[in-house]
Structure formats: C-alpha cells, structure tokens
Write a protein that holds these residues in place. Structure first.
Motif, PDB file in Angstrom:
ATOM      1  N   MET A   1      10.757 -40.990  -2.451  1.00 33.67           N
ATOM      2  CA  MET A   1       9.861 -40.485  -1.430  1.00 33.67           C
ATOM      3  C   MET A   1       8.935 -41.632  -1.011  1.00 33.67           C
ATOM      4  SD  MET A   1       7.046 -37.364  -1.410  1.00 33.67           S
ATOM      5  CE  MET A   1       7.872 -36.538  -2.683  1.00 33.67           C
ATOM      6  N   LYS A   2       8.713 -41.730   0.271  1.00 33.17           N
ATOM      7  CA  LYS A   2       7.766 -42.695   0.813  1.00 33.17           C
ATOM      8  C   LYS A   2       6.479 -41.958   1.164  1.00 33.17           C
ATOM      9  CE  LYS A   2      11.112 -45.768   3.021  1.00 33.17           C
ATOM     10  NZ  LYS A   2      11.503 -46.357   4.317  1.00 33.17           N
ATOM     11  N   GLU A   3       5.348 -42.641   0.964  1.00 32.21           N
ATOM     12  CA  GLU A   3       4.053 -42.052   1.270  1.00 32.21           C
ATOM     13  C   GLU A   3       3.202 -43.027   2.071  1.00 32.21           C
ATOM     14  OE1 GLU A   3       3.330 -39.247  -2.636  1.00 32.21           O
ATOM     15  OE2 GLU A   3       2.082 -40.997  -2.342  1.00 32.21           O
ATOM     16  N   LEU A   4       2.393 -42.460   2.949  1.00 34.37           N
ATOM     17  CA  LEU A   4       1.416 -43.239   3.701  1.00 34.37           C
ATOM     18  C   LEU A   4       0.088 -42.504   3.598  1.00 34.37           C
ATOM     19  CD1 LEU A   4       0.622 -45.531   5.647  1.00 34.37           C
ATOM     20  CD2 LEU A   4       1.286 -44.016   7.521  1.00 34.37           C
ATOM     21  N   GLU A   5      -0.885 -43.132   2.973  1.00 32.62           N
ATOM     22  CA  GLU A   5      -2.202 -42.528   2.835  1.00 32.62           C
ATOM     23  C   GLU A   5      -3.061 -42.883   4.046  1.00 32.62           C
ATOM     24  OE1 GLU A   5      -3.545 -44.040  -0.935  1.00 32.62           O
ATOM     25  OE2 GLU A   5      -2.556 -42.405  -2.003  1.00 32.62           O
ATOM     26  N   ILE A   6      -3.701 -41.880   4.613  1.00 34.61           N
ATOM     27  CA  ILE A   6      -4.574 -42.054   5.768  1.00 34.61           C
ATOM     28  C   ILE A   6      -6.013 -41.855   5.308  1.00 34.61           C
ATOM     29  CG2 ILE A   6      -5.160 -41.262   8.098  1.00 34.61           C
ATOM     30  CD1 ILE A   6      -2.308 -42.443   7.826  1.00 34.61           C
ATOM     31  N   TYR A   7      -6.815 -42.898   5.512  1.00 34.76           N
ATOM     32  CA  TYR A   7      -8.224 -42.851   5.123  1.00 34.76           C
ATOM     33  C   TYR A   7      -9.093 -42.609   6.352  1.00 34.76           C
ATOM     34  CZ  TYR A   7      -6.908 -44.607   0.555  1.00 34.76           C
ATOM     35  OH  TYR A   7      -6.365 -44.735  -0.688  1.00 34.76           O
ATOM     36  N   PHE A   8     -10.301 -42.152   6.105  1.00 39.31           N
ATOM     37  CA  PHE A   8     -11.259 -41.892   7.176  1.00 39.31           C
ATOM     38  C   PHE A   8     -11.424 -43.120   8.062  1.00 39.31           C
ATOM     39  CE2 PHE A   8     -15.555 -41.537   8.914  1.00 39.31           C
ATOM     40  CZ  PHE A   8     -15.537 -40.262   9.428  1.00 39.31           C
TER      41      PHE A   8
ATOM     42  N   ILE B   1      -7.851 -38.854   3.323  1.00 41.52           N
ATOM     43  CA  ILE B   1      -8.096 -37.506   3.837  1.00 41.52           C
ATOM     44  C   ILE B   1      -6.791 -36.729   3.958  1.00 41.52           C
ATOM     45  CG2 ILE B   1     -10.258 -38.074   4.972  1.00 41.52           C
ATOM     46  CD1 ILE B   1      -8.801 -38.089   7.616  1.00 41.52           C
ATOM     47  N   PHE B   2      -5.680 -37.454   4.084  1.00 41.95           N
ATOM     48  CA  PHE B   2      -4.369 -36.818   3.984  1.00 41.95           C
ATOM     49  C   PHE B   2      -3.300 -37.862   3.722  1.00 41.95           C
ATOM     50  CE2 PHE B   2      -4.935 -37.515   8.539  1.00 41.95           C
ATOM     51  CZ  PHE B   2      -3.719 -38.001   8.952  1.00 41.95           C
ATOM     52  N   THR B   3      -2.142 -37.377   3.281  1.00 43.75           N
ATOM     53  CA  THR B   3      -1.018 -38.249   2.950  1.00 43.75           C
ATOM     54  C   THR B   3       0.214 -37.752   3.689  1.00 43.75           C
ATOM     55  OG1 THR B   3      -1.924 -38.661   0.744  1.00 43.75           O
ATOM     56  CG2 THR B   3       0.397 -39.168   1.066  1.00 43.75           C
ATOM     57  N   LEU B   4       0.880 -38.659   4.366  1.00 42.55           N
ATOM     58  CA  LEU B   4       2.151 -38.337   5.006  1.00 42.55           C
ATOM     59  C   LEU B   4       3.267 -38.672   4.018  1.00 42.55           C
ATOM     60  CD1 LEU B   4       1.554 -39.941   8.505  1.00 42.55           C
ATOM     61  CD2 LEU B   4       1.410 -37.518   7.918  1.00 42.55           C
ATOM     62  N   GLU B   5       4.227 -37.767   3.870  1.00 43.97           N
ATOM     63  CA  GLU B   5       5.319 -37.984   2.939  1.00 43.97           C
ATOM     64  C   GLU B   5       6.650 -37.836   3.654  1.00 43.97           C
ATOM     65  OE1 GLU B   5       4.716 -35.107  -0.133  1.00 43.97           O
ATOM     66  OE2 GLU B   5       3.120 -36.275  -1.077  1.00 43.97           O
ATOM     67  N   VAL B   6       7.595 -38.705   3.293  1.00 45.85           N
ATOM     68  CA  VAL B   6       8.956 -38.641   3.831  1.00 45.85           C
ATOM     69  C   VAL B   6       9.902 -38.657   2.642  1.00 45.85           C
ATOM     70  CG1 VAL B   6      10.702 -39.820   5.207  1.00 45.85           C
ATOM     71  CG2 VAL B   6       8.317 -39.822   5.957  1.00 45.85           C
ATOM     72  N   VAL B   7      10.770 -37.660   2.596  1.00 48.17           N
ATOM     73  CA  VAL B   7      11.770 -37.633   1.547  1.00 48.17           C
ATOM     74  C   VAL B   7      12.973 -38.398   2.033  1.00 48.17           C
ATOM     75  CG1 VAL B   7      13.267 -36.142   0.179  1.00 48.17           C
ATOM     76  CG2 VAL B   7      10.947 -35.404   0.728  1.00 48.17           C
ATOM     77  N   GLU B   8      13.367 -39.377   1.267  1.00 49.26           N
ATOM     78  CA  GLU B   8      14.515 -40.215   1.647  1.00 49.26           C
ATOM     79  C   GLU B   8      15.814 -39.531   1.207  1.00 49.26           C
ATOM     80  OE1 GLU B   8      13.759 -44.649   1.255  1.00 49.26           O
ATOM     81  OE2 GLU B   8      12.414 -43.786  -0.269  1.00 49.26           O
ATOM     82  N   THR B   9      16.816 -39.637   2.067  1.00 46.68           N
ATOM     83  CA  THR B   9      18.118 -39.084   1.739  1.00 46.68           C
ATOM     84  C   THR B   9      19.126 -40.230   1.615  1.00 46.68           C
ATOM     85  OG1 THR B   9      18.707 -38.811   4.063  1.00 46.68           O
ATOM     86  CG2 THR B   9      17.624 -36.946   2.984  1.00 46.68           C
ATOM     87  N   ASP B  10      20.244 -39.945   1.009  1.00 45.21           N
ATOM     88  CA  ASP B  10      21.268 -40.965   0.789  1.00 45.21           C
ATOM     89  C   ASP B  10      22.259 -41.049   1.944  1.00 45.21           C
ATOM     90  OD1 ASP B  10      20.164 -41.638  -1.604  1.00 45.21           O
ATOM     91  OD2 ASP B  10      21.421 -40.260  -2.762  1.00 45.21           O
ATOM     92  N   GLU B  11      21.958 -40.406   3.037  1.00 45.83           N
ATOM     93  CA  GLU B  11      22.897 -40.401   4.184  1.00 45.83           C
ATOM     94  C   GLU B  11      22.990 -41.732   4.855  1.00 45.83           C
ATOM     95  OE1 GLU B  11      22.650 -36.999   6.778  1.00 45.83           O
ATOM     96  OE2 GLU B  11      21.547 -35.971   5.211  1.00 45.83           O
TER      97      GLU B  11
END
Length: 48
Positions: free
Chosen positions: A1-8, A38-48
């Motif tokens: 899973m990839k994450e991107l944290e977004i700060y104020f 303040i929030f985190t965007l998450e992307v689940v990686e697939t093997d496709e």
C-alpha cells in the motif's frame, strides 16, 4: 500500500482558514496539525 500524508501546511491559505473555521479553532497547533497529518491518502497496489 502506498500512502501520502497531507499536513495543514500543505493546504492553500484559503483552505487553511476554511479548515480552522470548520473545526472552530484558531490555530493548527490546537489540533497538533503541525505534528500529525490532517488526512492520509492510501492506494492499494495490485499485481496487475
């Protein structure tokens, strides 16, 4: 899973004002947004 944290500090000044007004606080320090995202965007990686 990839994450991107977004700060104020990543938000535009206008959006920062709107977020503070939404939560009814005067400073991002009141919510620890200088230390925590303040929030985190998450992307689940697939093997496709």
């Amino acid at each position: 899973m990839k994450e991107l944290e977004i700060y104020f500090r990543d938000l535009t000044p206008e959006t920062q004002e709107a977020v503070l007004a939404l939560y009814g606080i005067e400073s991002p320090a009141d919510a620890n947004w200088d230390s925590f995202p303040i929030f985190t965007l998450e992307v689940v990686e697939t093997d496709e």
